[in-house]
Design a protein around this motif. Structure first.
Motif, PDB file in Angstrom:
ATOM      1  N   LEU A 187      -6.572   2.530  -3.397  1.00 57.46           N
ATOM      2  CA  LEU A 187      -6.881   2.109  -2.039  1.00 57.46           C
ATOM      3  C   LEU A 187      -7.409   3.267  -1.209  1.00 57.46           C
ATOM      4  CD1 LEU A 187      -3.830  -0.208  -1.279  1.00 57.46           C
ATOM      5  CD2 LEU A 187      -6.154  -0.888  -1.920  1.00 57.46           C
ATOM      6  N   LEU A 188      -6.807   4.418  -1.367  1.00 63.10           N
ATOM      7  CA  LEU A 188      -7.272   5.597  -0.636  1.00 63.10           C
ATOM      8  C   LEU A 188      -8.672   5.983  -1.070  1.00 63.10           C
ATOM      9  CD1 LEU A 188      -4.025   7.795  -0.661  1.00 63.10           C
ATOM     10  CD2 LEU A 188      -4.990   6.508   1.262  1.00 63.10           C
ATOM     11  N   SER A 189      -8.958   5.871  -2.366  1.00 63.91           N
ATOM     12  CA  SER A 189     -10.287   6.180  -2.878  1.00 63.91           C
ATOM     13  C   SER A 189     -11.335   5.227  -2.315  1.00 63.91           C
ATOM     14  CB  SER A 189     -10.281   6.118  -4.410  1.00 63.91           C
ATOM     15  OG  SER A 189     -11.580   6.279  -4.925  1.00 63.91           O
TER      16      SER A 189
ATOM     17  N   HIS B  27     -10.905  -2.477   4.909  1.00 58.93           N
ATOM     18  CA  HIS B  27      -9.687  -3.176   5.337  1.00 58.93           C
ATOM     19  C   HIS B  27      -9.085  -3.900   4.140  1.00 58.93           C
ATOM     20  CE1 HIS B  27     -10.969  -2.523   9.492  1.00 58.93           C
ATOM     21  NE2 HIS B  27     -12.150  -2.986   9.142  1.00 58.93           N
ATOM     22  N   ILE B  28      -7.790  -4.087   4.189  1.00 60.45           N
ATOM     23  CA  ILE B  28      -7.119  -4.887   3.176  1.00 60.45           C
ATOM     24  C   ILE B  28      -6.103  -5.791   3.855  1.00 60.45           C
ATOM     25  CG2 ILE B  28      -5.455  -3.028   2.721  1.00 60.45           C
ATOM     26  CD1 ILE B  28      -5.303  -4.145  -0.184  1.00 60.45           C
ATOM     27  N   VAL B  29      -6.115  -7.052   3.473  1.00 61.18           N
ATOM     28  CA  VAL B  29      -5.144  -8.025   3.976  1.00 61.18           C
ATOM     29  C   VAL B  29      -4.353  -8.524   2.772  1.00 61.18           C
ATOM     30  CG1 VAL B  29      -4.803 -10.230   5.114  1.00 61.18           C
ATOM     31  CG2 VAL B  29      -6.642  -8.710   5.879  1.00 61.18           C
ATOM     32  N   SER B  30      -3.052  -8.329   2.814  1.00 62.07           N
ATOM     33  CA  SER B  30      -2.207  -8.693   1.676  1.00 62.07           C
ATOM     34  C   SER B  30      -1.120  -9.640   2.125  1.00 62.07           C
ATOM     35  CB  SER B  30      -1.589  -7.435   1.052  1.00 62.07           C
ATOM     36  OG  SER B  30      -0.846  -7.752  -0.099  1.00 62.07           O
TER      37      SER B  30
ATOM     38  N   ASN C  13      -4.606 -11.535  -1.792  1.00 67.34           N
ATOM     39  CA  ASN C  13      -5.058 -10.226  -1.329  1.00 67.34           C
ATOM     40  C   ASN C  13      -6.556 -10.299  -1.070  1.00 67.34           C
ATOM     41  OD1 ASN C  13      -2.529  -8.547  -2.001  1.00 67.34           O
ATOM     42  ND2 ASN C  13      -3.003  -9.516  -3.962  1.00 67.34           N
ATOM     43  N   THR C  14      -6.988  -9.649  -0.007  1.00 70.35           N
ATOM     44  CA  THR C  14      -8.417  -9.554   0.282  1.00 70.35           C
ATOM     45  C   THR C  14      -8.764  -8.109   0.626  1.00 70.35           C
ATOM     46  OG1 THR C  14      -8.526 -11.827   1.115  1.00 70.35           O
ATOM     47  CG2 THR C  14     -10.328 -10.348   1.709  1.00 70.35           C
TER      48      THR C  14
ATOM     49  N   PRO D 127       0.787  -1.225   0.000  1.00 66.46           N
ATOM     50  CA  PRO D 127       0.000   0.000   0.000  1.00 66.46           C
ATOM     51  C   PRO D 127       0.819   1.275   0.000  1.00 66.46           C
ATOM     52  CG  PRO D 127      -0.881  -1.585   1.571  1.00 66.46           C
ATOM     53  CD  PRO D 127       0.442  -2.117   1.108  1.00 66.46           C
ATOM     54  N   ASP D 128       2.090   1.224   0.416  1.00 69.25           N
ATOM     55  CA  ASP D 128       2.906   2.428   0.431  1.00 69.25           C
ATOM     56  C   ASP D 128       3.458   2.773  -0.949  1.00 69.25           C
ATOM     57  OD1 ASP D 128       2.506   2.790   3.113  1.00 69.25           O
ATOM     58  OD2 ASP D 128       4.274   1.623   3.689  1.00 69.25           O
ATOM     59  N   ARG D 129       3.291   1.851  -1.907  1.00 69.34           N
ATOM     60  CA  ARG D 129       3.796   2.122  -3.253  1.00 69.34           C
ATOM     61  C   ARG D 129       2.629   2.484  -4.154  1.00 69.34           C
ATOM     62  NH1 ARG D 129       7.308  -2.786  -3.585  1.00 69.34           N
ATOM     63  NH2 ARG D 129       5.972  -3.404  -5.313  1.00 69.34           N
ATOM     64  N   GLU D 130       2.674   3.685  -4.711  1.00 67.93           N
ATOM     65  CA  GLU D 130       1.581   4.136  -5.558  1.00 67.93           C
ATOM     66  C   GLU D 130       1.411   3.239  -6.763  1.00 67.93           C
ATOM     67  OE1 GLU D 130       0.638   8.117  -8.140  1.00 67.93           O
ATOM     68  OE2 GLU D 130       1.219   8.379  -6.041  1.00 67.93           O
TER      69      GLU D 130
END
Length: 268
Positions: A235-237, A250-253, A258-259, A225-228
């Motif tokens: 993800l922010l949207s 929430h996101i689980v990677s 990935n979920t 998530p830290d890499r655009e």
């Protein structure tokens, strides 16, 4: 055998003729005539109702098409016209600010304020574009619209990615803001899967209770998530859309999975 054309009419309007053939070689019997007379009015009403339904469907389709065309026009005008113009003004003000730096504190402050106002205007234009209801929801409810989108993405991926949409048969009527947010969140999640995950399978699952729960699970490589480049903006949207409705995101990677999970209250 002699066929008979029985006129069908409702409220004095001729709808057509009902072609009848006698069962006996000698033609229609008196009893047949009574049966035909008794059936003519109900058949005429059925034909009339079918025509009204066809006209209603045609009128609805015209309304949907006009709405979608107008929405597309507004989106294009904002995206291709006003948005770039405001961005150009912002760049011009940036150049002006650089040229006046150190000459006049008052002028510097004025340009700074103008840049800020233009920046807010650009964000507002983006917000308006982002908030436009997806045209797919004008034609379908949420689940069919998502299945249509999943099929389009599967075809676009050349069959390398299989996307399944799972939902109960008895889907309740959803508030429009929830339906729009749900479609946008799933669409963004699927877009990220196609662009970044390198997945072969993806499952979209919807469940309904006091909240609408969305899950998008894929078997691709884990996101960062830290890499655009891995879809951080998307993800922010998605998170913003869920939180605007007092929901959660929430996101689980993991390395090969990935979920994305969102919960949207249905009392919005």
């Amino acid at each position: 055998m002699f066929a008979k054309a029985q006129p069908l009419a409702v409220a004095g309007t001729h709808l057509g003729d009902l072609a009848l053939c006698p069962a006996e070689p000698d033609g229609f019997l008196p009893a047949d005539a009574r049966i035909i007379d008794a059936l003519t009015a109900p058949v005429a009403l059925i034909v009339h109702a079918d025509r009204l339904n066809q006209e209603l469907r045609a009128a609805r389709q015209q309304t949907v098409d006009a709405s979608a065309a107008e929405r597309a026009r507004i989106r294009n005008d904002l995206h291709d016209g006003l948005g770039p113009s405001l961005s150009g003004v912002a760049l011009g003000l940036e150049a002006v600010q650089a040229s006046v730096t150190g000459h006049s504190a008052t002028l510097e402050e004025l340009v700074r304020r103008l840049r800020s106002e233009v920046g807010h205007a650009v964000e507002e234009v983006r917000r308006v574009i982002d908030a436009l209801r997806p045209s797919a929801l004008d034609l379908h409810s949420l689940v069919p619209a998502l299945r249509e989108r999943a099929l389009a993405l599967t075809l676009a991926a050349g069959g390398r990615l299989q996307i399944a949409v799972e939902a109960p048969d008895d889907v309740p009527t959803l508030p429009e803001p929830v339906e729009t947010a749900a479609f946008r969140i799933v669409d963004e999640a699927l877009t990220n899967v196609v662009k970044h995950a390198g997945a072969t399978r993806c499952r979209v699952r919807l469940s309904f209770g006091t909240v609408l729960t969305l899950e998008v699970h894929d078997d691709g490589r884990g996101m960062h998530p830290d890499r655009e480049s891995d879809g951080r903006v998307g993800l922010l949207s998605m998170r913003r859309r869920a939180e605007q409705l007092n929901g959660s995101f929430h996101i689980v990677s993991r390395r090969r999975a990935n979920t994305v999970r969102a919960e949207l209250p249905l009392d919005t």
